[in-house]
Design a protein around this motif. Structure first.
Motif, mmCIF file in Angstrom:
data_model
loop_
_atom_site.group_PDB
_atom_site.id
_atom_site.type_symbol
_atom_site.label_atom_id
_atom_site.label_comp_id
_atom_site.label_asym_id
_atom_site.label_seq_id
_atom_site.Cartn_x
_atom_site.Cartn_y
_atom_site.Cartn_z
ATOM 1 N N GLY A 80 44.858 37.912 107.583
ATOM 2 C CA GLY A 80 44.283 38.810 106.576
ATOM 3 C C GLY A 80 45.225 39.943 106.247
ATOM 4 O O GLY A 80 46.214 40.166 106.941
ATOM 5 N N TYR A 81 44.904 40.658 105.179
ATOM 6 C CA TYR A 81 45.768 41.736 104.706
ATOM 7 C C TYR A 81 45.677 42.949 105.633
ATOM 8 O O TYR A 81 46.647 43.623 105.883
ATOM 9 N N ILE A 82 44.449 43.208 106.133
ATOM 10 C CA ILE A 82 44.297 44.364 107.010
ATOM 11 C C ILE A 82 44.388 43.919 108.467
ATOM 12 O O ILE A 82 43.515 43.207 108.969
ATOM 13 N N ALA B 58 56.758 40.993 90.531
ATOM 14 C CA ALA B 58 57.406 42.223 91.018
ATOM 15 C C ALA B 58 56.771 42.657 92.335
ATOM 16 O O ALA B 58 57.461 43.061 93.275
ATOM 17 N N HIS B 59 55.451 42.549 92.400
ATOM 18 C CA HIS B 59 54.733 42.915 93.617
ATOM 19 C C HIS B 59 55.111 41.977 94.765
ATOM 20 O O HIS B 59 55.352 42.405 95.900
ATOM 21 N N PHE B 60 55.204 40.702 94.444
ATOM 22 C CA PHE B 60 55.582 39.714 95.454
ATOM 23 C C PHE B 60 57.009 39.974 95.954
ATOM 24 O O PHE B 60 57.302 39.893 97.149
ATOM 25 N N CYS B 61 57.887 40.330 95.036
ATOM 26 C CA CYS B 61 59.263 40.649 95.398
ATOM 27 C C CYS B 61 59.294 41.831 96.372
ATOM 28 O O CYS B 61 60.036 41.833 97.349
ATOM 29 N N GLU B 62 58.440 42.797 96.105
ATOM 30 C CA GLU B 62 58.329 43.950 97.008
ATOM 31 C C GLU B 62 57.957 43.478 98.423
ATOM 32 O O GLU B 62 58.594 43.863 99.409
ATOM 33 N N HIS B 63 56.948 42.614 98.522
ATOM 34 C CA HIS B 63 56.554 42.088 99.843
ATOM 35 C C HIS B 63 57.718 41.362 100.510
ATOM 36 O O HIS B 63 57.959 41.504 101.701
ATOM 37 N N MET B 64 58.436 40.550 99.710
ATOM 38 C CA MET B 64 59.450 39.667 100.287
ATOM 39 C C MET B 64 60.699 40.402 100.754
ATOM 40 O O MET B 64 61.436 39.908 101.600
ATOM 41 N N ASN C 23 45.577 37.672 100.122
ATOM 42 C CA ASN C 23 44.620 38.434 100.935
ATOM 43 C C ASN C 23 44.459 39.849 100.375
ATOM 44 O O ASN C 23 43.365 40.405 100.363
ATOM 45 N N GLU C 24 45.567 40.405 99.935
ATOM 46 C CA GLU C 24 45.510 41.749 99.363
ATOM 47 C C GLU C 24 44.648 41.730 98.097
ATOM 48 O O GLU C 24 43.828 42.627 97.876
ATOM 49 N N HIS C 25 44.828 40.701 97.301
ATOM 50 C CA HIS C 25 44.013 40.585 96.086
ATOM 51 C C HIS C 25 42.522 40.462 96.429
ATOM 52 O O HIS C 25 41.678 41.085 95.781
HETATM 53 ZN ZN LIG Z 1 51.115 44.479 98.367
#
Ligand SMILES: [Zn+2]
Length: 1018
Positions: A814-816, A61-67, A142-144
């Motif tokens: 990276g995430y940030i 679900a989180h990945f879907c949000e990113h995509m 990266n977020e993880h």
């Molecule tokens: Zn995220």
């Protein structure tokens, strides 16, 4: 095309228009908000799906949000949506929870339609194309990595150990490369197919709530919503929450004790109870009743008792989860080392408090207090930022019908004693989990926490302990709180005083206080509220002294003094907080600041209480009780300083930079060393010295007239400056210089080449477990003037999206990835690009940032004039944004006063300047300040994780060679000049560097002084 629902119930103080509708074609519920005065338009879409719907692919679900951000059918470009928002003064975000995924953005009001066109396709037809799927898995990974060293995430994972394994709450929720790439691959599944299927199943109109906020009339907003969102299919999907057939918490698994060793040096006990669901109790709010009591800090409270025993520093309590099948309530105690040693007694005291509540029975007067408070807040509700507002409203659209979303959190109606009794019965050691975090235990924790690492252990509660917690000892100190003396009963508005003429601002959203009194010791500014017209106010007071920055031990003594003051004040102050009077006391470079805000009637009374403690010798007297409090407060300070070693690498960079370039400025290590030595006598010494030579700066703003200001001034003078004149005569009054910064231009001439010069500071992150490294490239733009600031803001906004697109989306460093303007004190300005990465060494990040700057020149040259102009318009809009509440307006004025330079109008002046800035001006700036030439000056900051070497360390050359090779292999997408940005002046020892480098002149930005026209307080 849609049907209009019941009338939306709003606060009488709310001048916006609302309409709740349901689209005919797909049944989507939407709320439309029309605000002609809006500085920003915004929208939010919430989908009733989240990590509980992941199935076998953890994090789906989180990945879907990113995509969803990575291109849609009508707008296939990966960065189309964010580029559009960035070019029109907007921003966006999204988050995934257990049963919700929420997407939201804001944008210039004129560009709402364009943003909605792009946004709406997320829910109709996202592309999920192969290339961005692979890249974005890296982003989630990266977020993880960023979460791995964060205790909140670890605690959530640990709590899953006490949950029924058949319930989706027991699963890892955010995903990483392993769960999203490797596992599906091994199972022969195509992640793109999985995503499409997930989106098809859960992104159904009946599970969504939409809120659109714009300046257009409701009819226009309604037709936009109809035109753009009717394409979302309604599959009559059932929400995952409604499909779950198993209980999250099983009698046979509970009660449980969960132990863990946190990343930070923190000690806490979290008591959690699984309760029957109170999801439907929107208007009786039974958990607010219990959080008010368990979390109380006044006389007779659980916290007061635990503090007296020396066991706790803080407490919080409230709803942890609220689902249709169950609710979870948490009471968290922040323990001292002694409290941790006595943790069984701490937990027993929590049960004793619950027992006291059961015996006392439900209290209608407490319910009535809560009800009155909530009502008053709703009655005089102030606007919040549109982006936050829409985001919170969509979520409420599931609890209540859309027409009720504005009021549902503010209205408390029915007193339900039976329900309160029933819930009180649940606070027993049965459906109970206690999570205990401490850096050390007397036994070994042998298990390794999945996905996050770190040690943990799960045990049942042994029968003897369970009996003890079931019938806890009665503690006579524990009792119900007293009625609250800070509750407001006068909501009247005072008239604007005739003797003070408002100062006109050059901009409609400006707000300038009158300087109404200056006796050489106390300086008073005043502003009657003519914007919000509500019975609220804000008082800010700075007690200025130069003593704080005279040595690290004085600085730390001032911190301890403030903490001792807060401790002494806590029982009284907590009552004020309960009455929604916010206050804070803090110490900074130039003095101690006391600020407060809320309903105006009782604010002077609160100030009086605080100043009485400030002046009282009892707060620091040598008694046993004070010594015990001091021990606790000092432990906390020392621990906080130690915990700075676990800061995210980018936070670490900021601090390292200030240590090297600002004077005076001490490192955490120095502060820690001296804090460990400090005694109560040192703090007394600090306070005495401070009291002897301080000055006061006061701002009274809001629903106050001149007699009320006189009262406030009188309180201040009587408590802290009883012999005002004597001090002035003795010349003992201090001025409070902010400090100085290193002169980056003067010191660099001998090292400069035709490429300019980069000062470089590399440090190793002190936490060996930290997986991330970080690099800042900060380009020096000059002294802090209105013009430099204006240009920095505009350049930041032009660069932000391209930098994000290149360094994060494209290169996945990276995430940030963050572009921002930064400053050293209020003296010099930089534009900073920040990248934090779990895969690459800082040296490589640095090279990629410099490469980006090269490439950005071409992008800017090629930039469409309309894009440039709209970015500029968005920047101007942002700069001149109106404050949405009295408190925010107050903080804006105070922010300018506190620096010692009352530049109340500098943002508006900067906005005027921006209007005439052209693209050629920006290209000039880029060429002279960002690209290689003799005048360019950069500051490069690097923080290395234990995986990587810094320049000068053994193995560094090999690392460099390896990354050069890797980079060449990356091919076209990153085929830019690597490893540039020099020549470098390496700062080995920040203190030595600071000592031998000339300082910038004591530069002072433009000053605007509004003179006193004879004191109005005399
Ligand atoms: Zn995220």
């Amino acid at each position: 095309m849609s049907s209009i629902l019941a009338e939306v119930e709003k606060s009488p103080n709310d001048d916006r228009e609302y309409r709740a509708v349901q689209l005919t074609k797909n049944g989507l519920f939407a709320l439309l908000v029309s605000d002609p005065a809006a500085d920003k338009a915004a929208a939010s879409m919430c989908v009733n799906t989240g990590s509980w719907s992941d199935g076998d692919v953890r994090g789906l679900a989180h990945f879907c949000e990113h995509m969803c951000f990575m291109g849609t059918d009508l707008f296939p470009d990966v960065n189309e949506y964010s580029a559009f928002l960035n070019a029109h003064g907007g921003m966006s975000n999204a988050f995934t929870m257990d049963v919700f995924t929420n997407y939201f953005f804001d944008v210039s009001p004129d560009s709402l339609r364009g943003a909605l066109e792009r946004f709406s396709r997320f829910f109709v037809a996202p592309m999920f194309d192969k290339d961005s799927t692979d890249k974005e898995i890296q982003a989630v990974d990266n977020e993880h990595s960023k979460n791995m060293q964060a205790d909140v995430w670890r605690e959530m994972e640990l709590l899953r150990m006490a949950v029924n394994p058949a319930h989706p709450m027991s699963r890892f929720s955010t995903g990483n490369a392993h769960t999203l790439r490797d596992e599906p691959r091994e199972a022969g599944m195509d992640i793109r197919e999985i995503l499409l299927d997930f989106h098809r199943r859960h992104y159904s109109a009946n599970l969504m709530r939409l809120v659109v906020y714009g300046k257009e009339p409701l009819d226009v907003l309604q037709s936009s919503a109809e035109e753009l969102f009717s394409d979302i299919e309604n599959r009559d999907a059932v929400s995952t929450e409604d499909e779950i057939a198993v209980d999250a918490f099983l009698d046979e698994m509970l009660p449980k004790i969960l132990y863990q060793i946190p990343v930070m040096e923190d000690r806490k006990v979290q008591a959690l109870w699984a309760l029957p669901s109170v999801y439907g109790e929107v208007y009786s709010k039974p958990l607010s009743y219990f959080s008010h009591l368990f979390g109380h800090e006044g006389a007779g409270s659980l916290l007061s008792y635990l503090k007296k025993k020396g066991w706790a520093n803080g407490i919080s309590a409230g709803q942890y989860q609220n689902h249709k099948a169950y609710s979870v309530f948490v009471c968290e105690v922040e323990c001292t080392p002694e409290g941790m040693a006595n943790r069984k007694d701490v937990i027993e005291a929590i049960f004793s408090y619950a027992e006291m509540l059961r015996k006392a029975g439900p209290q209608q007067w407490i319910h009535e207090e809560l009800k009155k408070l909530k009502m008053a807040e709703f009655e005089f509700l102030q606007k919040s930022e549109p982006i936050n507002y829409v985001m919170s409203l969509t979520m409420k659209g599931y609890k209540v019908p859309m027409p009720e979303v504005l009021k549902c959190d503010h209205i408390v109606t029915d007193f339900k004693p039976e329900l309160l009794e029933k819930l009180a019965e649940c606070f027993r050691p049965e459906k109970f989990i206690v999570l205990i975090s401490a850096p050390e235990f007397e036994f070994e924790l042998s298990d390794e926490l999945p996905y996050y690492g770190g040690k943990y252990m799960v045990t049942p509660v042994d029968p003897e302990l369970r009996t003890r917690w079931s019938s806890p000892a009665e503690i006579p100190d524990l009792r119900l709180p007293e009625p609250n003396p800070f509750l407001t009963d006068d909501f009247g508005l005072v008239a604007a005083p005739a003797e003070v003429a408002p100062i006109p601002s050059i901009h409609e959203s400006g707000c300038i206080p009158n300087h109404i009194h200056d006796d050489g010791v106390i300086d008073v500014y005043y502003k009657h509220d003519d914007t919000f017209k509500i019975p609220k106010g804000a008082i800010s007071l700075k007690l200025k002294t130069h003593e704080i920055m005279s040595s690290p031990s004085m600085q730390m003594s001032s911190e301890l003094f403030v903490e001792m003051l807060k401790e002494a004040l806590n029982e009284v102050g907590y009552q004020a907080l309960c009455a929604n009077l916010g206050y804070d006391i803090s110490t900074g470079r130039g003095g101690i600041t006391i600020s407060m805000s809320g309903f105006s009637q009782k604010l002077p009374r609160l100030l009086q209480a605080i100043l009485e403690y400030f002046a009282s010798d009892e707060v620091l007297q040598d008694s046993k009780e004070v010594q015990q409090t001091f021990k606790r407060v000092k432990e906390t300070l020392v621990r906080d300083l130690k915990n700075r070693n676990f800061d995210q690498p980018y936070q670490f960079c900021f601090n390292a930079r200030n240590v090297a370039f600002v004077t005076p400025f001490w490192s955490y290590a120095q502060k820690l060393r001296c804090s460990e030595q400090l005694t109560l006598a040192d703090v007394r010494h600090f306070r005495n010295i401070m009291m002897r030579g301080m000055r006061a700066l006061l701002l009274v703003h809001g629903n106050f007239d001149i007699p009320k200001v006189k009262e406030v001034y009188g309180v201040l003078k009587d408590r802290l400056f009883p012999s005002l004149e004597a001090k002035v005569d003795a010349g003992a009054v201090a001025s409070a210089p902010e400090g100085r910064v290193v002169d980056l231009l003067a010191s660099s001439s001998e090292f400069r080449t035709e490429n300019g010069l980069s000062y470089r500071l590399g440090v190793r992150h002190p936490n060996p477990e930290e997986p991330n490294s970080c690099c800042f490239v900060e380009t020096y733009l000059g002294e802090y003037t209105i013009e430099t600031w204006a240009k920095a803001k505009l350049m930041t906004n032009l660069m932000r999206e391209p930098a994000f697109n290149q360094l994060r989306s494209e290169e996945q460093l990276g995430y940030i990835v963050h572009t921002t303007d930064t400053k050293l004190l209020h003296k010099s300005i930089f534009l900073s690009i920040i990248v934090q990465s779990n895969s690459a060494p800082p040296e490589y990040l640095q090279a990629r940032i410099f490469s980006f700057l090269d490439k950005f020149k071409e992008e800017l040259e090629a930039m469409d004039d309309t894009v440039f102009e709209s970015t500029k318009a968005g920047t101007i809009e942002d700069t001149t944004k109106k404050a949405t509440s009295l408190n925010k307006q107050s903080r804006q004025m105070w922010g300018k006063m506190e620096t010692g330079v009352c530049m109340f109008e500098y943002k508006f002046k900067a906005a005027r300047l921006m209007e005439s800035i052209t693209k050629d001006d920006m290209l000039d700036m880029l060429r002279t300040q960002f690209l290689p030439n003799r005048a360019r000056v950069n500051v490069v900051l690097q923080v290395a994780s234990s995986n990587f070497k810094l320049a000068g360390e053994e193995g560094y050359e090999d690392q460099l060679a390896e990354w050069k090779k890797k980079h060449e292999e990356l091919g076209s997408s990153a085929s830019l000049n690597a490893y540039e940005g020099g020549p470098f002046l390496d700062i080995k020892d920040p203190f030595a560097f600071k000592a031998r480098t000339p300082l910038q002149g004591d530069f002072c930005p433009v000053e605007e002084v509004y003179d006193v026209v004879g004191s109005l307080l005399g």
